[in-house]
Each structure stands twice: as structure tokens, then as C-alpha cells.
Design a protein around this motif. Structure first.
Motif, PDB file in Angstrom:
ATOM      1  N   VAL A  77      -6.862  -4.088   8.360  1.00  0.00           N
ATOM      2  CA  VAL A  77      -6.213  -3.793   7.077  1.00  0.00           C
ATOM      3  C   VAL A  77      -7.218  -3.179   6.103  1.00  0.00           C
ATOM      4  O   VAL A  77      -6.905  -2.218   5.397  1.00  0.00           O
ATOM      5  CB  VAL A  77      -5.545  -5.058   6.492  1.00  0.00           C
ATOM      6  N   MET A  78      -8.429  -3.709   6.077  1.00  0.00           N
ATOM      7  CA  MET A  78      -9.450  -3.185   5.162  1.00  0.00           C
ATOM      8  C   MET A  78      -9.767  -1.722   5.462  1.00  0.00           C
ATOM      9  O   MET A  78      -9.963  -0.933   4.541  1.00  0.00           O
ATOM     10  CB  MET A  78     -10.722  -4.030   5.215  1.00  0.00           C
ATOM     11  N   LYS A  79      -9.800  -1.347   6.736  1.00  0.00           N
ATOM     12  CA  LYS A  79     -10.036   0.058   7.090  1.00  0.00           C
ATOM     13  C   LYS A  79      -8.966   0.951   6.469  1.00  0.00           C
ATOM     14  O   LYS A  79      -9.274   2.005   5.904  1.00  0.00           O
ATOM     15  CB  LYS A  79     -10.056   0.239   8.602  1.00  0.00           C
ATOM     16  N   ALA A  80      -7.717   0.528   6.563  1.00  0.00           N
ATOM     17  CA  ALA A  80      -6.623   1.313   5.983  1.00  0.00           C
ATOM     18  C   ALA A  80      -6.726   1.361   4.466  1.00  0.00           C
ATOM     19  O   ALA A  80      -6.468   2.404   3.844  1.00  0.00           O
ATOM     20  CB  ALA A  80      -5.274   0.730   6.414  1.00  0.00           C
ATOM     21  N   LEU A  81      -7.108   0.245   3.843  1.00  0.00           N
ATOM     22  CA  LEU A  81      -7.214   0.197   2.380  1.00  0.00           C
ATOM     23  C   LEU A  81      -8.385   1.040   1.879  1.00  0.00           C
ATOM     24  O   LEU A  81      -8.288   1.675   0.823  1.00  0.00           O
ATOM     25  CB  LEU A  81      -7.342  -1.251   1.905  1.00  0.00           C
ATOM     26  N   VAL A  82      -9.473   1.089   2.637  1.00  0.00           N
ATOM     27  CA  VAL A  82     -10.604   1.949   2.280  1.00  0.00           C
ATOM     28  C   VAL A  82     -10.184   3.413   2.413  1.00  0.00           C
ATOM     29  O   VAL A  82     -10.436   4.228   1.523  1.00  0.00           O
ATOM     30  CB  VAL A  82     -11.841   1.635   3.154  1.00  0.00           C
ATOM     31  N   ARG A  83      -9.523   3.732   3.535  1.00  0.00           N
ATOM     32  CA  ARG A  83      -9.055   5.105   3.775  1.00  0.00           C
ATOM     33  C   ARG A  83      -8.127   5.582   2.655  1.00  0.00           C
ATOM     34  O   ARG A  83      -8.166   6.740   2.258  1.00  0.00           O
ATOM     35  CB  ARG A  83      -8.325   5.156   5.118  1.00  0.00           C
ATOM     36  N   SER A  84      -7.326   4.683   2.122  1.00  0.00           N
ATOM     37  CA  SER A  84      -6.361   5.061   1.079  1.00  0.00           C
ATOM     38  C   SER A  84      -6.984   5.098  -0.312  1.00  0.00           C
ATOM     39  O   SER A  84      -6.345   5.546  -1.265  1.00  0.00           O
ATOM     40  CB  SER A  84      -5.193   4.075   1.067  1.00  0.00           C
ATOM     41  N   GLY A  85      -8.216   4.616  -0.449  1.00  0.00           N
ATOM     42  CA  GLY A  85      -8.886   4.650  -1.743  1.00  0.00           C
ATOM     43  C   GLY A  85      -8.608   3.446  -2.630  1.00  0.00           C
ATOM     44  O   GLY A  85      -9.000   3.439  -3.798  1.00  0.00           O
ATOM     45  N   LEU A  86      -7.963   2.418  -2.107  1.00  0.00           N
ATOM     46  CA  LEU A  86      -7.686   1.225  -2.910  1.00  0.00           C
ATOM     47  C   LEU A  86      -8.861   0.255  -2.909  1.00  0.00           C
ATOM     48  O   LEU A  86      -9.027  -0.537  -3.838  1.00  0.00           O
ATOM     49  CB  LEU A  86      -6.433   0.504  -2.393  1.00  0.00           C
TER      50      LEU A  86
END
Length: 162
Positions: free
Chosen positions: A44-53
Motif C-alpha cells: 500500500v505504501m508503494k502505491a501511496l508514494v507513487r500517487s504523491g500522498l
């Protein structure tokens, strides 16, 4: 039924926890604090980093922290980070795929109003709102107390008459 997927639900849990702590923490610490399994936190953190959150920092004191203040992250942003564009159906203006009924569908264009309303509602609720402590409404607390007191009085009254 319209539902977010399990990973999106976990993302909200993790983001709320991060908003409440406001410190850089490693994935294993976030997992321990939230009860979300470590591999899931990492994914989940990878996706949140990718999205800029979320921002990540490497090193001994590294970890994850919100990329912007919680009051500037909307629920819509959280959902889109894991699930992509918010759409109730595939037949909306922003859809990548066409529909075989597109030329004669009586619903063409109408779902866009629904999608816009849902997106607007989700943009109006922030991570800060989600992280705020929830208190029961005053009437609920008073109702429980009044109900309990009423039952207690009844019990006392019934004991006295026996």
C-alpha cells in the motif's frame, strides 16, 4: 453495491494513523501500530508514494510520512491512489474503453452527473476529517444514561415492592 477494495480500505487506515502520529515511521512500525500485516503495508505504501500522498525516506531514521497536510488530502485522492479514477460505471466521458451500445444507449451522458456528484462528495471529506476523534452525539450518550437510569429505577422499585 458500491464498495472500495480491501487495499483501499487499508490505505485509509494507514493514512489516518499517519495523520494522527505526524512522524516518520518505518513500515514495520506502522504495521505494528495499525495491525495491518507488514507485506500489505509495504504494498500500500508503494502505491501511496507513487500517487504523491506519502513521501519515503531511506536510511536509519527513514520511513514514511504524509507528503502534504492531512487537510489537503481528500478521500477522493486516497481512493484514486489505489483504484484509479472514480467512476460508477464504465460508460463515462473519461472511460478508456467504449461500449458496444454507446451509439444508441439511453443512459449515455447521464452517469456523468452521478460520477460528478460522488467525486464532489469524496473531495469534500479530508484525511483530517477522517483522523478526527469521533464522539458519540450528545443525544446518544444521554439516551443510554437515561435508559440505564430508568432500568435501574425500575429494578430498585421492583425490589422494594417484593
Amino acid at each position: 453495491m458500491f464498495r472500495i477494495n480491501k487495499l483501499t480500505d487499508y490505505a485509509v487506515v494507514l493514512l489516518v494513523d499517519m495523520a494522527r502520529s505526524d512522524s516518520v515511521r518505518a513500515a514495520h512500525q506502522i504495521a505494528a501500530d495499525t495491525g495491518v500485516p507488514g507485506p500489505t503495508v509495504a504494498k500500500v505504501m508503494k502505491a501511496l508514494v507513487r500517487s504523491g500522498l506519502v513521501r519515503s525516506a531511506r536510511g536509519a531514521s527513514g520511513g514514511y510520512v504524509l507528503a502534504r497536510p492531512a487537510d489537503r488530502i481528500a478521500v477522493a485522492d486516497m481512493i484514486q491512489a489505489l483504484e484509479g479514477p472514480i467512476a460508477m460505471t464504465a460508460c463515462v466521458d473519461t472511460a478508456e474503453e467504449g461500449c458496444e451500445r454507446e451509439g444508441f444507449c439511453t443512459m449515455a451522458g447521464h452517469w456523468n452527473r452521478v460520477n460528478t456528484a460522488v467525486r464532489k462528495a469524496l473531495q469534500g471529506i479530508t484525511l483530517a476529517d477522517m483522523a478526527a476523534p469521533t464522539l458519540p452525539p450528545p443525544w446518544a450518550v444521554e439516551g443510554v444514561m437515561a435508559s440505564s437510569a430508568g432500568q435501574e429505577s425500575y429494578r430498585e422499585g421492583s425490589r422494594a415492592s417484593s
